[in-house]
Design an enzyme around this catalytic site. Structure first.
Site, PDB file in Angstrom:
ATOM      1  N   THR A  44       0.859  -1.176   0.000  1.00  0.00           N
ATOM      2  CA  THR A  44       0.000   0.000   0.000  1.00  0.00           C
ATOM      3  C   THR A  44       0.903   1.237   0.000  1.00  0.00           C
ATOM      4  O   THR A  44       2.033   1.192   0.502  1.00  0.00           O
ATOM      5  CB  THR A  44      -0.954   0.018   1.218  1.00  0.00           C
ATOM      6  OG1 THR A  44      -0.177  -0.028   2.417  1.00  0.00           O
ATOM      7  CG2 THR A  44      -1.913  -1.173   1.174  1.00  0.00           C
ATOM      8  N   VAL A  46       1.194   4.340   1.478  1.00  0.00           N
ATOM      9  CA  VAL A  46       1.797   4.954   2.661  1.00  0.00           C
ATOM     10  C   VAL A  46       2.778   3.978   3.315  1.00  0.00           C
ATOM     11  O   VAL A  46       3.853   4.379   3.776  1.00  0.00           O
ATOM     12  CB  VAL A  46       0.723   5.432   3.662  1.00  0.00           C
ATOM     13  CG1 VAL A  46       1.367   6.026   4.907  1.00  0.00           C
ATOM     14  CG2 VAL A  46      -0.200   6.459   3.014  1.00  0.00           C
ATOM     15  N   CYS A  47       2.448   2.703   3.327  1.00  0.00           N
ATOM     16  CA  CYS A  47       3.353   1.705   3.905  1.00  0.00           C
ATOM     17  C   CYS A  47       4.666   1.649   3.123  1.00  0.00           C
ATOM     18  O   CYS A  47       5.747   1.550   3.717  1.00  0.00           O
ATOM     19  CB  CYS A  47       2.690   0.333   3.939  1.00  0.00           C
ATOM     20  SG  CYS A  47       1.234   0.274   5.018  1.00  0.00           S
ATOM     21  N   MET A  48       4.576   1.739   1.814  1.00  0.00           N
ATOM     22  CA  MET A  48       5.787   1.753   0.995  1.00  0.00           C
ATOM     23  C   MET A  48       6.623   2.986   1.309  1.00  0.00           C
ATOM     24  O   MET A  48       7.843   2.891   1.499  1.00  0.00           O
ATOM     25  CB  MET A  48       5.407   1.713  -0.493  1.00  0.00           C
ATOM     26  CG  MET A  48       4.778   0.399  -0.898  1.00  0.00           C
ATOM     27  SD  MET A  48       4.056   0.444  -2.548  1.00  0.00           S
ATOM     28  CE  MET A  48       5.467  -0.069  -3.517  1.00  0.00           C
TER      29      MET A  48
END
Length: 151
Positions: A44, A46-48
């Site tokens: 996802t 933001v996680c990246m």
């Protein structure tokens, strides 16, 4: 459900596999500070960005005697591919997959509603005691400078 871990508490030890399949335990980093950085799910946006930010600042963490560990409930094979895609060379990302979210639950960061972790940073001192905790809005990118300032 367990309450969010608090500053001053002993951080629960764990053994999980990283993106390379190596078993990682918190206790193996005795004498170093450890940043546990939870991202809800791999793949996802933001996680990246969160993991890339930690990787870009990896040397700064090293200079402050701090190990950086990314956390999510994704499986180890997924973490392996994701780490290659993100070009993570320093940051280890751990798979809290089986039993699902057990470590995340021990830190009070599992969201039953979403079936994944919250987004959070937990900073552990060289003695294993939690020295800083911050939970973020699920869509917010943690400020790595704020984390580094805690060291």
């Amino acid at each position: 459900m367990k309450d969010l871990i608090k500053v001053g508490e002993m951080a629960p030890d764990f053994k999980l596999k990283d993106q390379s399949g190596a078993e990682i335990s918190l206790s193996s980093f005795s004498g170093k500070k450890v940043l546990l950085s939870w991202h809800p799910l791999a793949w996802t946006a933001v996680c990246m960005d969160q993991m890339r930010s930690l990787e870009r600042n990896f040397k700064s963490f090293e200079e402050k005697n701090t190990v950086v560990l990314g956390f999510s409930i994704d499986s180890q094979p997924s973490k392996s591919v994701w780490a290659r895609v993100l070009c993570l060379d320093g940051v280890r990302i751990l798979a809290d997959f089986h039993p699902l979210g057990e470590v995340t639950k021990n830190y009070g960061l599992f969201s039953e509603e979403r079936g994944s972790s919250d987004r959070a940073n937990v900073l552990i001192g060289a003695d294993g005691i939690v020295i800083w905790v911050k939970k973020y809005d699920i869509h917010a990118l943690p400020d790595v400078e704020e984390v580094l300032a805690q060291l």
